[in-house]
Write a protein that holds these residues in place. Structure first.
Motif, PDB file in Angstrom:
ATOM      1  N   MET A   1       4.765  13.688  -4.190  1.00 50.71           N
ATOM      2  CA  MET A   1       5.261  13.101  -3.104  1.00 50.71           C
ATOM      3  C   MET A   1       6.246  11.889  -2.424  1.00 50.71           C
ATOM      4  O   MET A   1       6.828  11.968  -2.558  1.00 50.71           O
ATOM      5  CB  MET A   1       4.070  11.397  -3.598  1.00 50.71           C
ATOM      6  N   THR A   2       5.912  12.331  -1.587  1.00 53.35           N
ATOM      7  CA  THR A   2       7.217  11.859  -0.212  1.00 53.35           C
ATOM      8  C   THR A   2       6.669  10.773  -0.251  1.00 53.35           C
ATOM      9  O   THR A   2       5.833  10.158  -0.529  1.00 53.35           O
ATOM     10  CB  THR A   2       6.853  12.178   1.205  1.00 53.35           C
ATOM     11  N   GLU A   3       7.448   9.781  -0.087  1.00 51.97           N
ATOM     12  CA  GLU A   3       7.756   8.560   0.671  1.00 51.97           C
ATOM     13  C   GLU A   3       6.753   7.807   1.337  1.00 51.97           C
ATOM     14  O   GLU A   3       6.249   6.389   1.079  1.00 51.97           O
ATOM     15  CB  GLU A   3       9.412   7.572   1.316  1.00 51.97           C
ATOM     16  N   ILE A   4       6.772   9.302   2.943  1.00 48.42           N
ATOM     17  CA  ILE A   4       5.860   8.153   3.318  1.00 48.42           C
ATOM     18  C   ILE A   4       4.553   8.794   2.805  1.00 48.42           C
ATOM     19  O   ILE A   4       3.437   7.530   2.784  1.00 48.42           O
ATOM     20  CB  ILE A   4       5.160   9.583   4.953  1.00 48.42           C
ATOM     21  N   GLU A   5       4.217   9.674   1.946  1.00 48.45           N
ATOM     22  CA  GLU A   5       2.777   9.681   1.314  1.00 48.45           C
ATOM     23  C   GLU A   5       2.547   8.175   0.472  1.00 48.45           C
ATOM     24  O   GLU A   5       1.181   7.815  -0.074  1.00 48.45           O
ATOM     25  CB  GLU A   5       2.939  10.971   0.501  1.00 48.45           C
ATOM     26  N   MET A   6       3.751   7.398  -0.739  1.00 46.31           N
ATOM     27  CA  MET A   6       3.617   7.110  -1.396  1.00 46.31           C
ATOM     28  C   MET A   6       2.989   5.091  -0.335  1.00 46.31           C
ATOM     29  O   MET A   6       2.112   4.286  -0.752  1.00 46.31           O
ATOM     30  CB  MET A   6       4.569   6.312  -2.331  1.00 46.31           C
ATOM     31  N   ARG A   7       3.286   5.408   0.490  1.00 45.32           N
ATOM     32  CA  ARG A   7       3.651   3.617   1.621  1.00 45.32           C
ATOM     33  C   ARG A   7       1.930   3.915   1.609  1.00 45.32           C
ATOM     34  O   ARG A   7       1.425   3.275   1.995  1.00 45.32           O
ATOM     35  CB  ARG A   7       4.376   3.682   2.755  1.00 45.32           C
ATOM     36  N   ILE A   8       1.723   5.571   2.434  1.00 44.32           N
ATOM     37  CA  ILE A   8       0.793   4.868   3.034  1.00 44.32           C
ATOM     38  C   ILE A   8      -0.316   4.473   1.835  1.00 44.32           C
ATOM     39  O   ILE A   8      -1.966   4.902   2.460  1.00 44.32           O
ATOM     40  CB  ILE A   8      -0.009   6.900   4.006  1.00 44.32           C
ATOM     41  N   ASN A   9      -1.137   5.615   0.742  1.00 45.15           N
ATOM     42  CA  ASN A   9      -1.357   4.980  -0.375  1.00 45.15           C
ATOM     43  C   ASN A   9      -1.319   3.520  -0.808  1.00 45.15           C
ATOM     44  O   ASN A   9      -2.466   3.396  -1.042  1.00 45.15           O
ATOM     45  CB  ASN A   9      -0.859   5.915  -1.402  1.00 45.15           C
ATOM     46  N   THR A  10      -0.413   2.809  -0.798  1.00 41.63           N
ATOM     47  CA  THR A  10      -0.480   1.925  -0.609  1.00 41.63           C
ATOM     48  C   THR A  10      -0.975   0.917   0.525  1.00 41.63           C
ATOM     49  O   THR A  10      -2.080  -0.069   0.260  1.00 41.63           O
ATOM     50  CB  THR A  10       1.630   1.096  -0.830  1.00 41.63           C
ATOM     51  N   ILE A  11      -0.668   1.388   1.416  1.00 43.59           N
ATOM     52  CA  ILE A  11      -1.601   0.599   2.179  1.00 43.59           C
ATOM     53  C   ILE A  11      -2.907   1.286   2.422  1.00 43.59           C
ATOM     54  O   ILE A  11      -4.159   0.233   2.766  1.00 43.59           O
ATOM     55  CB  ILE A  11      -1.009   1.197   3.927  1.00 43.59           C
ATOM     56  N   THR A  12      -3.121   2.353   2.395  1.00 45.90           N
ATOM     57  CA  THR A  12      -4.929   2.473   1.844  1.00 45.90           C
ATOM     58  C   THR A  12      -5.631   1.747   1.267  1.00 45.90           C
ATOM     59  O   THR A  12      -6.697   0.889   1.404  1.00 45.90           O
ATOM     60  CB  THR A  12      -5.177   4.065   1.034  1.00 45.90           C
ATOM     61  N   HIS A  13      -4.414   1.937  -0.276  1.00 47.67           N
ATOM     62  CA  HIS A  13      -4.928   0.561  -1.365  1.00 47.67           C
ATOM     63  C   HIS A  13      -5.900  -0.960  -0.847  1.00 47.67           C
ATOM     64  O   HIS A  13      -6.178  -1.624  -0.828  1.00 47.67           O
ATOM     65  CB  HIS A  13      -3.843   0.866  -2.038  1.00 47.67           C
ATOM     66  N   ILE A  14      -4.759  -1.136   0.205  1.00 47.84           N
ATOM     67  CA  ILE A  14      -4.721  -2.398   1.210  1.00 47.84           C
ATOM     68  C   ILE A  14      -5.669  -3.171   1.567  1.00 47.84           C
ATOM     69  O   ILE A  14      -6.472  -3.864   1.726  1.00 47.84           O
ATOM     70  CB  ILE A  14      -3.428  -2.970   1.972  1.00 47.84           C
ATOM     71  N   LEU A  15      -5.684  -1.568   2.779  1.00 46.81           N
ATOM     72  CA  LEU A  15      -6.980  -1.790   3.355  1.00 46.81           C
ATOM     73  C   LEU A  15      -8.099  -2.088   2.851  1.00 46.81           C
ATOM     74  O   LEU A  15      -9.349  -3.027   3.366  1.00 46.81           O
ATOM     75  CB  LEU A  15      -6.913  -0.840   4.560  1.00 46.81           C
ATOM     76  N   ALA A  16      -8.634  -1.340   1.357  1.00 43.37           N
ATOM     77  CA  ALA A  16      -9.822  -1.328   0.659  1.00 43.37           C
ATOM     78  C   ALA A  16      -9.968  -2.623  -0.025  1.00 43.37           C
ATOM     79  O   ALA A  16     -10.795  -2.759  -0.268  1.00 43.37           O
ATOM     80  CB  ALA A  16      -9.460  -0.066  -0.062  1.00 43.37           C
ATOM     81  N   THR A  17      -9.093  -2.728  -0.176  1.00 44.93           N
ATOM     82  CA  THR A  17      -8.801  -4.377  -0.796  1.00 44.93           C
ATOM     83  C   THR A  17      -8.791  -6.198  -0.741  1.00 44.93           C
ATOM     84  O   THR A  17      -8.768  -6.727  -1.175  1.00 44.93           O
ATOM     85  CB  THR A  17      -8.245  -3.604  -2.686  1.00 44.93           C
ATOM     86  N   GLU A  18      -7.784  -5.978   0.166  1.00 49.47           N
ATOM     87  CA  GLU A  18      -7.220  -7.256   1.317  1.00 49.47           C
ATOM     88  C   GLU A  18      -8.742  -7.892   1.153  1.00 49.47           C
ATOM     89  O   GLU A  18      -9.496  -6.777   2.744  1.00 49.47           O
ATOM     90  CB  GLU A  18      -6.561  -6.788   1.931  1.00 49.47           C
TER      91      GLU A  18
END
Length: 96
Positions: A1-18
């Protein structure tokens, strides 16, 4: 997984849980901060610049905002626009 993909996964999690829009915006922008875009093709770079320009145009309406503590001054409509732009950017980075 690339750094961009990892950051997008993080953002997806943030948008879903925050729970708050302000939290979503602040944490998503933090997740993008410092990401190296120099190796990307021009199409992806241009997409990133477009979304950052959109964000900056919205934030220009709020000259008194100096820190994240001031984000409560942003209107709900503008917060929604910023979050939509972040979501669109993530999709562009994954698809294009």
């Amino acid at each position: 997984m690339t750094e961009i993909e990892m950051r997008i996964n993080t953002i997806t999690h943030i948008l879903a849980t925050e729970p708050s829009k302000i939290g979503k915006m602040a944490k998503s922008l933090q997740a993008l901060h410092g990401l190296d875009f120099t190796h990307l093709n021009n199409k992806k770079k241009n997409s990133i610049y477009k979304h950052m320009t959109d964000y900056n145009k919205i934030m220009e309406k709020y000259p008194t905002i100096k820190t994240q503590d001031d984000y409560h001054l942003i209107s709900d409509i503008d917060l929604s626009k910023i979050l939509k732009s972040i979501q669109q950017l993530c999709i562009k980075l994954l698809i294009d």
